[in-house]
Each structure stands twice: as structure tokens, then as C-alpha cells.
Motif scaffolding. Structure first.
Motif, PDB file in Angstrom:
ATOM      1  N   TYR A   4       0.855  -1.192   0.000  1.00 13.91           N
ATOM      2  CA  TYR A   4       0.000   0.000   0.000  1.00 13.91           C
ATOM      3  C   TYR A   4       0.889   1.240   0.000  1.00 13.91           C
ATOM      4  N   LYS A   5       0.310   2.363  -0.381  1.00 15.11           N
ATOM      5  CA  LYS A   5       1.008   3.652  -0.346  1.00 15.11           C
ATOM      6  C   LYS A   5       0.053   4.707   0.203  1.00 15.11           C
ATOM      7  N   VAL A   6       0.629   5.733   0.806  1.00 11.22           N
ATOM      8  CA  VAL A   6      -0.159   6.826   1.381  1.00 11.22           C
ATOM      9  C   VAL A   6       0.221   8.129   0.684  1.00 11.22           C
ATOM     10  N   TYR A   7      -0.794   8.907   0.294  1.00 13.82           N
ATOM     11  CA  TYR A   7      -0.584  10.176  -0.392  1.00 13.82           C
ATOM     12  C   TYR A   7      -1.282  11.288   0.384  1.00 13.82           C
ATOM     13  N   GLU A   8      -0.694  12.470   0.349  1.00 16.18           N
ATOM     14  CA  GLU A   8      -1.322  13.633   0.974  1.00 16.18           C
ATOM     15  C   GLU A   8      -1.857  14.542  -0.112  1.00 16.18           C
ATOM     16  N   LYS A   9      -3.147  14.811  -0.041  1.00 11.05           N
ATOM     17  CA  LYS A   9      -3.813  15.652  -1.021  1.00 11.05           C
ATOM     18  C   LYS A   9      -4.654  16.694  -0.290  1.00 11.05           C
ATOM     19  N   ASN A  10      -4.267  17.948  -0.480  1.00 15.23           N
ATOM     20  CA  ASN A  10      -5.006  19.058   0.116  1.00 15.23           C
ATOM     21  C   ASN A  10      -5.174  18.880   1.626  1.00 15.23           C
ATOM     22  N   GLY A  11      -4.111  18.387   2.273  1.00 12.98           N
ATOM     23  CA  GLY A  11      -4.153  18.191   3.712  1.00 12.98           C
ATOM     24  C   GLY A  11      -4.822  16.903   4.145  1.00 12.98           C
ATOM     25  N   LYS A  12      -5.245  16.071   3.203  1.00 13.83           N
ATOM     26  CA  LYS A  12      -5.902  14.791   3.517  1.00 13.83           C
ATOM     27  C   LYS A  12      -4.954  13.638   3.205  1.00 13.83           C
ATOM     28  N   LYS A  13      -4.986  12.594   4.053  1.00 17.53           N
ATOM     29  CA  LYS A  13      -4.140  11.420   3.833  1.00 17.53           C
ATOM     30  C   LYS A  13      -4.971  10.313   3.190  1.00 17.53           C
ATOM     31  N   ILE A  14      -4.525   9.889   2.011  1.00 16.06           N
ATOM     32  CA  ILE A  14      -5.242   8.874   1.234  1.00 16.06           C
ATOM     33  C   ILE A  14      -4.363   7.628   1.158  1.00 16.06           C
ATOM     34  N   ALA A  15      -4.838   6.515   1.711  1.00 17.69           N
ATOM     35  CA  ALA A  15      -4.116   5.240   1.638  1.00 17.69           C
ATOM     36  C   ALA A  15      -4.695   4.409   0.501  1.00 17.69           C
ATOM     37  N   VAL A  16      -3.823   3.835  -0.319  1.00 16.87           N
ATOM     38  CA  VAL A  16      -4.260   3.053  -1.483  1.00 16.87           C
ATOM     39  C   VAL A  16      -3.559   1.696  -1.471  1.00 16.87           C
ATOM     40  N   PHE A  17      -4.339   0.611  -1.638  1.00 19.96           N
ATOM     41  CA  PHE A  17      -3.746  -0.720  -1.782  1.00 19.96           C
ATOM     42  C   PHE A  17      -4.384  -1.452  -2.959  1.00 19.96           C
ATOM     43  N   GLY A  18      -3.719  -2.504  -3.441  1.00 17.12           N
ATOM     44  CA  GLY A  18      -4.192  -3.224  -4.629  1.00 17.12           C
ATOM     45  C   GLY A  18      -4.518  -4.668  -4.326  1.00 17.12           C
ATOM     46  N   ILE A  19      -5.560  -5.184  -4.985  1.00 15.71           N
ATOM     47  CA  ILE A  19      -6.020  -6.566  -4.797  1.00 15.71           C
ATOM     48  C   ILE A  19      -6.188  -7.245  -6.159  1.00 15.71           C
ATOM     49  N   PHE A  20      -5.717  -8.475  -6.250  1.00 13.58           N
ATOM     50  CA  PHE A  20      -5.857  -9.306  -7.455  1.00 13.58           C
ATOM     51  C   PHE A  20      -6.900 -10.374  -7.149  1.00 13.58           C
ATOM     52  N   GLY A  21      -8.011 -10.397  -7.915  1.00 12.44           N
ATOM     53  CA  GLY A  21      -9.159 -11.234  -7.587  1.00 12.44           C
ATOM     54  C   GLY A  21      -9.009 -12.705  -7.923  1.00 12.44           C
ATOM     55  N   LYS A  22      -9.953 -13.489  -7.410  1.00 10.16           N
ATOM     56  CA  LYS A  22      -9.952 -14.943  -7.637  1.00 10.16           C
ATOM     57  C   LYS A  22     -10.164 -15.274  -9.105  1.00 10.16           C
ATOM     58  N   ASP A  23     -11.152 -14.629  -9.733  1.00  9.38           N
ATOM     59  CA  ASP A  23     -11.410 -14.920 -11.142  1.00  9.38           C
ATOM     60  C   ASP A  23     -10.239 -14.462 -12.006  1.00  9.38           C
ATOM     61  N   SER A  24      -9.619 -13.355 -11.632  1.00 12.11           N
ATOM     62  CA  SER A  24      -8.442 -12.893 -12.371  1.00 12.11           C
ATOM     63  C   SER A  24      -7.355 -13.953 -12.363  1.00 12.11           C
ATOM     64  N   ALA A  25      -7.150 -14.576 -11.201  1.00 10.27           N
ATOM     65  CA  ALA A  25      -6.135 -15.632 -11.101  1.00 10.27           C
ATOM     66  C   ALA A  25      -6.528 -16.848 -11.925  1.00 10.27           C
ATOM     67  N   GLU A  26      -7.835 -17.149 -11.948  1.00  9.88           N
ATOM     68  CA  GLU A  26      -8.309 -18.338 -12.661  1.00  9.88           C
ATOM     69  C   GLU A  26      -8.166 -18.199 -14.167  1.00  9.88           C
ATOM     70  N   VAL A  27      -8.348 -16.970 -14.682  1.00  7.00           N
ATOM     71  CA  VAL A  27      -8.308 -16.774 -16.137  1.00  7.00           C
ATOM     72  C   VAL A  27      -6.923 -16.350 -16.629  1.00  7.00           C
ATOM     73  N   SER A  28      -5.926 -16.466 -15.778  1.00  8.95           N
ATOM     74  CA  SER A  28      -4.549 -16.182 -16.223  1.00  8.95           C
ATOM     75  C   SER A  28      -3.658 -17.376 -15.893  1.00  8.95           C
ATOM     76  N   PRO A  29      -3.897 -18.502 -16.600  1.00 12.56           N
ATOM     77  CA  PRO A  29      -3.159 -19.733 -16.293  1.00 12.56           C
ATOM     78  C   PRO A  29      -1.663 -19.636 -16.568  1.00 12.56           C
ATOM     79  N   GLU A  30      -1.251 -18.653 -17.378  1.00 16.29           N
ATOM     80  CA  GLU A  30       0.162 -18.513 -17.716  1.00 16.29           C
ATOM     81  C   GLU A  30       0.871 -17.492 -16.835  1.00 16.29           C
TER      82      GLU A  30
END
Length: 694
Positions: A205-231
Motif C-alpha cells: 500500500y502507499k499513502v498520499y497527501e492531497k489538500n491536507g488529507k491522507k489517502i491510503a491506497v492498496f491493490g487486490i488481485f481477484g480470484k477470477d483474475s487468477a483463474e483466467v490467467s493460467p500462464e
């Protein structure tokens, strides 16, 4: 003299008059652009995209939109003199930024999608399943090329800061590195990918400051995404478990976070809530404020709200961009005040600087990708006098699709051309709707158009495009393929098949998985019977032929399709059965389409592809003659089970009757005979004279 002086003064005045507008307009705003959006009233604006799939042709319109959201003011020369809302606007991307047009073909040397995201000042992105179409080693090459371009441009003193290559940050939190690196087959490439992501600066995850606000962002890779990418060559942790852990980690490691945003490449499914991954994520993980939901190409004009989580989606291919505005409420928390999705259509003018950048990109692609094939992105292969099925309609209906017919025919044509005198006849080619990414319109058809039709994947050579693979199936298995089209496609659009080499009838009133009423091989225009136990040669792209092998598992063994080699041995490694051209290179599916189109020459696409040809016939007949006509083995088994069940039922009834009779009448199960009592007679006291001995 006075006359000459007057002429000179007049000339000076004319020059001054011409220069004055330029001088005084230096700080003026260009009002040519129509008002698209505004972030003036927001404390923070989250602008989002996902599933771009290399459709950079829409980037000039997106740049215009972003400039307006950021409050950019330019002079008439195009230079930015102010961006008053820059600090409170953040652009994010939820994955599948690559794979889909010729822009991705130079991924290993230029990484154009990442360059463009950086140019657009995209703050952060995540990985989708199509980034893994390059395989883990190919994905590493893309990231490495992007980093090299950034480093080289940073050292180039001739470039202004705004001309240097920028890249978005990257977050992904549920790659299972331990399991990946413990797998002997995945370890080497997995370690390269891990090291490359670390070098790129990827984080959970990463945290960004925008206009005095702290925004935390993280990424998720889904189950179906894993299933349809056999390679992918990568293993993943359960997304919900990973999200719970990462949200707890953010709350522990960070103080006063105002917003937690999840870039999820999982998707939603309104028709099937049990498999709507991002809705389940919102229900089961507390603390996520916003989920930017990619993968399923969904467009939500209004956000989904699950518990306290906003789920947002804006479609695919940069057809739209999404915007969520927030204001600080009385208790100091950010509250959504506005949500909208904006179409990036002709109403939005193109940014000229971005257009010029795309022209440079095209030159690189023509040199590195199309040129060696004696083609160019904009070079004409042939023409068409008619439009073919719009891409958004492909697979929507169960029936025959002329575009699918052309593609499936191109596979057989290309295999025959590639193998020449050693060509072994192909009985069937298979094209699922899910691999078709673009269509054909009336007019000139270019190399870029041909590539866009089948633009996915890479081969064992690491080059763009899935290769065509040759397998063998029995006649019974070919019927099962048609049954997938007849039964499964009604619940899974991507499973709608275009098949070249067979002709069949679907009766949608018959039982599920037994809807093929009749099927015939078509060879040189003649119909032939399909023999159950005979092996037939079948071709399809690498991804699709691998998926055929999973039909048995997906149908719980009801429809068995086991790809084999010509000797009837089950195929374990499909890459060993790639069809190769005369020079030994892989025969790519996109090249098959391009070469087939090129073969039409000046005559153009034949009119036979303007309409259906009768390869599929759909009927709705509910009668005994249609119901029992040409049943498959599954239906015969079902009839046998039903017959056996009826027989068992009858035996049980007989047994119950016998038990009942035994209980009521005793052993033997028959009622005792009832005799009439012996009646008295006036002769009863006499002896029978006939028994008296004389």
C-alpha cells in the motif's frame, strides 16, 4: 520625405497590432474547451479508470478532461501557467492497463501504457490479469523497460521536466511470494518478477497527501483474475484475507488516514451476487472507504454502496472516466458529495500534445512490430463494403456470427499456408467469443485493425499474440465442443463458439447439455458423418485449447474433452504443439487473420461474411421426435438412470406389498380358506350304507 516616414510609421503600427494579442494573451485562459467537469467545490477528487487495455487512442480526450479537473490554465501557446486544483485531484487505475491494441506490442522495449499513465500524471495503478498475459518474465521485461526509459530521460539535460518520462506508482498486496518461490517450476521467473517489482517501487500500500488529507491506497488481485490467467506463473493469497490484513496494517502503521482506497482487479457480478467479488469484499472487510472495481468492465452510472463502502466502475477501453468528489463533514471525515462517469466521446476535444505523442508511439510500433511482417499500423490489407458484428454484440446471442466465421476460417487458411506441402487437413477450428477484442467496419482494413481483432497473449517466444495450436479430438469430443456452445454459452457469454468445419442444429427445448440435435462435418462443401471414436485434427489459439481441457472439470465430468496428439496420447504441454511457419516462428492468431484478410486483395472481404451461412441452426421444438433424436451419451446415461430408478421403484412397491400381506395374513402371505360350517341333516344319524360292509 514625409510620405516615406508615414509609410514606416504605418508599418510599425501594423507590427505592434499583430504582436499585442500575443503579449496580452500570455496569461489568458484558452476558453475553446467546453466545460466538462469541475473540482472547485471539492476538498478531494478521486478520478479513476480501469481496464484500459492499451486503448491509448482515447488518451487525448482523457488529458483534456484531466486538465479541466485539475484547473489547468494554458496560454495560447499551450504552456501551463496554472493548475489550481492539482493538489486535490488524484488519478488512479485499477489494472489491465495493457494488452488489447498494437500499443502493447513493444512492451519489452517501450512500455507505452505505463509511459502514458505517467504522462497523464496517474498517481498509482495495480496489476490485472492481462498484465500477466505477458507471463511473469514478460511482465518483468515491461517494468524493466519502463524504468530504463525513466532513468535515461532523467539524465537527458536537453529535456524539460514535463518532457521526461514519468511512471505511476504500483500497489499489489496479495501475491503469495512464498508459495510462488517454493514451486520449482515458478521459482526462477517468480524471483525475477519479485526483484523487478521491488526495483520499480511496488508496495502493498502507499499513502498520499492531497489538500491536507491522507489517502491510503492498496491493490487486490481477484480470484477470477487468477483463474483466467493460467500462464501468470504466480500464486495469490485469498483477496478477502489479504484485504483484512492490509487494512489492519494501514490502521496500525498510519495515523489519521482520511480515506482508504482499494484498487481491486476482482469485479462485480450483479446477476450472481454469490460471485460478485468486490461486493463480497465490501461486506466482509470493514474499513475500506472506496473500491475501484476493475476486471468485469462494468459501468456504474451510480455507485454501489455496500455497508459503508463505495464501489465504483467506469467501463473499459477508456470509453469513460469516473470521478468521485469528497467534502469534509462536521466531524472532520471525508464524505462523498458527487459521483459521475463521463463519456470520452467526440464532445470532448483532443489534447494536441497527447496526439503528437501517439504519433511518435506509432512510428516505434511500425518499426519494431509491423515492419518485419511487411505491414504497417495504418497500411491497408483489404477493404470491406459492410460492417461486421459490433464488438459489444459479439457473443451476446447464441446463434451464428459472421465475424466469428471469418476468424475461424482464417485459422485453417493460415495453417494450410504455413505448412505448405506437409499440411495435414484440419477438420475443425475453434474461436470463443471471449478472445475476440474488436470487429471490422466498412472501408479500408489496416494492419492495426487486424491485430485488434485478436490482440491478446504472448507465445513461448515472448512476442505478442497467442500462437495457434494443433490438437486431436474424437468425434464424440467435437460434439461436446458444440454442446458447450449450445448449453454453456447461455450462461457464459465468452463461451459462445464460432466453429469452422462443422454444421449443427441446436434445439433449446431439449435437456441442458443435450441440445445438439444434429451435427455434421463439412469437408469441401460436402456433409460427412462425425464418427464418435475417430480422431480429427483441431486448431485453436493456445489459451482456448488449454481451456478445452478444463471443460470436464468445469462440467463435473459431464462433458469430457481431452486434447490429444495424433497418436491419441493426452497432451500435457500444449506449447509443444504450436503450429510453426516455414521460418520456424510461431503462427500467431492475429497474423492468421491479417494474412487471410490480405489474401482477399482488391476484391475485398467476400459478401459471404456479410450474413450468416447456416453453420448453426437454432430451433425450439418440444416433441418426442425432437426430444429423443440423436441423444448424446450423457442423455443415454440419464435415460438409463431414470429407467433404473423406475425399476427400483417398482421393486420397492412390490416388496412393500409383500411385507404388508405377510403382516396381515401371516406366513405364506395368503388368506386362510374359510369353510362353511357342516349343517345337520335328518340323515346324519345314519351310517352310510355305501360304506357298510355287506
Amino acid at each position: 520625405m514625409l510620405k516615406k516616414a508615414a509609410v514606416i510609421i504605418l508599418a510599425i503600427l501594423l507590427i505592434v497590432a499583430m504582436l499585442l494579442p500575443t503579449v496580452f494573451s500570455f496569461g489568458e485562459e484558452n476558453d475553446d474547451a467546453a466545460p466538462i467537469t469541475s473540482t472547485d467545490d471539492a476538498d478531494f477528487s478521486l478520478i479513476f479508470i480501469h481496464d484500459m487495455h492499451s486503448h491509448l487512442e482515447k488518451a487525448p480526450k482523457l488529458k483534456t478532461f484531466l486538465d479541466q479537473a485539475r484547473g489547468v490554465t494554458r496560454n495560447r501557446r499551450g504552456k501551463i501557467i496554472e493548475a489550481k486544483n492539482e493538489n486535490k485531484v488524484m488519478l488512479v487505475d485499477a489494472g489491465d492497463f495493457a494488452m488489447g491494441t498494437p500499443y502493447h506490442t513493444v512492451f519489452s522495449t517501450n512500455a507505452l501504457e505505463l509511459q502514458m499513465l505517467g504522462f497523464l500524471n496517474c498517481q498509482v495503478t495495480t496489476l490485472g490479469n492481462h498484465e500477466f498475459d505477458f507471463k511473469s518474465r514478460g511482465l518483468s521485461k515491461m517494468l524493466q523497460s519502463a524504468m530504463k526509459l525513466r532513468e535515461d530521460s532523467s539524465r537527458d539535460n536537453r529535456l524539460d521536466d514535463d518532457e521526461k518520462v514519468k511512471l505511476p506508482d504500483m500497489v499489489i498486496s496479495n501475491i503469495d511470494w512464498k508459495a510462488t518461490l517454493n514451486d520449482g517450476k515458478l521459482k526462477e521467473d517468480g524471483q525475477i518478477l519479485k526483484d523487478t517489482l521491488n526495483a520499480y517501487g511496488s508496495a502493498e500500500y502507499k499513502v498520499y497527501e492531497k489538500n491536507g488529507k491522507k489517502i491510503a491506497v492498496f491493490g487486490i488481485f481477484g480470484k477470477d483474475s487468477a483463474e483466467v490467467s493460467p500462464e501468470s506463473g504466480t500464486k495469490f493469497i485469498d483477496p478477502i484475507a489479504a484485504a483484512k490484513e492490509i487494512v489492519a496494517k494501514i490502521n496500525k502503521e498510519q495515523t489519521d488516514v482520511d480515506l482508504i482506497v482499494c484498487l481491486s482487479h476482482s469485479g462485480t457480478n450483479p446477476q450472481d451476487p454469490k460471485n460478485s467479488e468486490d461486493e463480497l469484499l465490501a461486506k466482509q472487510v470493514d474499513g475500506i472507504d472506496v473500491i475501484i472495481s476493475g476486471h468485469t468492465h462494468t459501468l456504474y452510472e451510480q455507485p454501489l454502496k455496500v455497508n459503508n463502502t463505495i464501489i465504483a466502475s467506469c467501463g473499459s477501453f477508456l470509453s469513460h472516466v469516473g470521478q468521485i468528489d469528497f467534502k469534509t463533514d462536521t466531524d472532520g471525515k471525508l464524505k462523498m458529495t458527487n459521483y459521475k462517469t463521463i463519456a470520452l466521446d467526440e464532445k470532448i476535444p483532443d489534447d494536441e500534445q497527447t496526439q503528437e505523442l501517439l504519433k511518435e508511439y506509432k512510428k516505434v510500433i511500425d518499426k519494431e512490430f509491423f515492419g518485419p511482417e511487411d505491414m504497417s499500423w495504418d497500411g491497408t490489407l483489404t477493404t470491406s463494403t459492410f460492417d461486421m458484428t459490433p464488438i459489444e454484440k459479439v457473443g451476446e446471442e447464441q446463434g451464428e456470427d459472421p465475424l466469428g466465421n471469418l476468424i475461424s476460417d482464417s485459422f485453417i487458411y493460415a495453417v494450410r499456408e504455413a505448412e505448405g506441402e506437409s499440411y495435414e487437413p484440419v477438420a475443425l477450428s475453434v474461436v470463443p467469443a471471449g478472445i475476440i477484442r474488436a470487429s471490422i467496419k466498412a472501408g479500408n482494413i489496416t494492419g492495426g485493425d487486424a491485430f485488434n481483432i485478436l490482440s491478446l497473449g504472448t507465445g513461448m517466444d515472448g512476442k505478442p499474440g497467442y500462437p495457434i495450436v494443433s490438437i486431436y479430438l474424437t468425434g464424440k469430443e467435437i460434439r461436446n465442443i458444440a454442446e458447450v456452445d449450445a448449453s454453456i454459452s447461455t450462461i457464459m457469454r465468452d463461451a459462445t463458439l464460432s466453429l469452422s468445419g462443422v454444421k449443427y442444429t441446436i434445439n433449446d427445448k431439449r435437456l441442458f447439455l443435450n441440445r445438439i440435435e444434429d451435427i455434421k462435418l463439412i469437408s469441401e462443401g460436402k456433409e460427412q458423418k462425425l464418427e464418435d471414436d475417430k480422431l480429427y485434427r483441431v486448431v485453436g489459439d493456445l489459451y482456448s485449447t488449454q481451456m478445452l481441457g478444463s471443460v470436464g472439470e468445469k462440467s463435473h465430468g459431464l462433458l469430457q474433452i481431452n486434447p490429444k496428439d495424433k497418436d491419441g496420447k493426452e497432451i500435457k504441454d500444449f506449447t509443444k504443439h504450436i503450429v510453426r511457419r516455414s521460418d520456424g516462428s510461431e503462427l500467431k492468431e492475429w497474423f492468421a487473420v491479417a494474412s487471410y484478410l490480405k489474401s482477399f486483395g482488391a476484391d475485398g472481404v467476400p459478401s459471404t461474411y456479410a450474413a450468416k451461412e447456416g453453420r448453426k441452426t437454432i430451433i425450439s421444438e418440444f416433441s418426442l421426435s425432437h426430444f429423443f433424436r440423436n441423444p448424446n451419451s450423457l442423455f443415454k446415461l440419464l435415460l438409463g438412470i431414470i429407467g433404473l430408478a423406475i425399476l427400483i421403484f417398482i421393486l420397492i412397491i412390490v416388496l412393500i406389498v409383500k411385507i404388508f400381506r405377510r403382516i396381515k395374513y401371516g406366513k405364506g402371505g395368503k388368506p386362510k380358506s374359510i369353510r362353511a360350517p357342516k349343517q345337520a341333516s335328518i340323515f346324519s344319524h345314519r351310517k352310510n350304507k355305501y360304506k357298510t360292509k355287506w
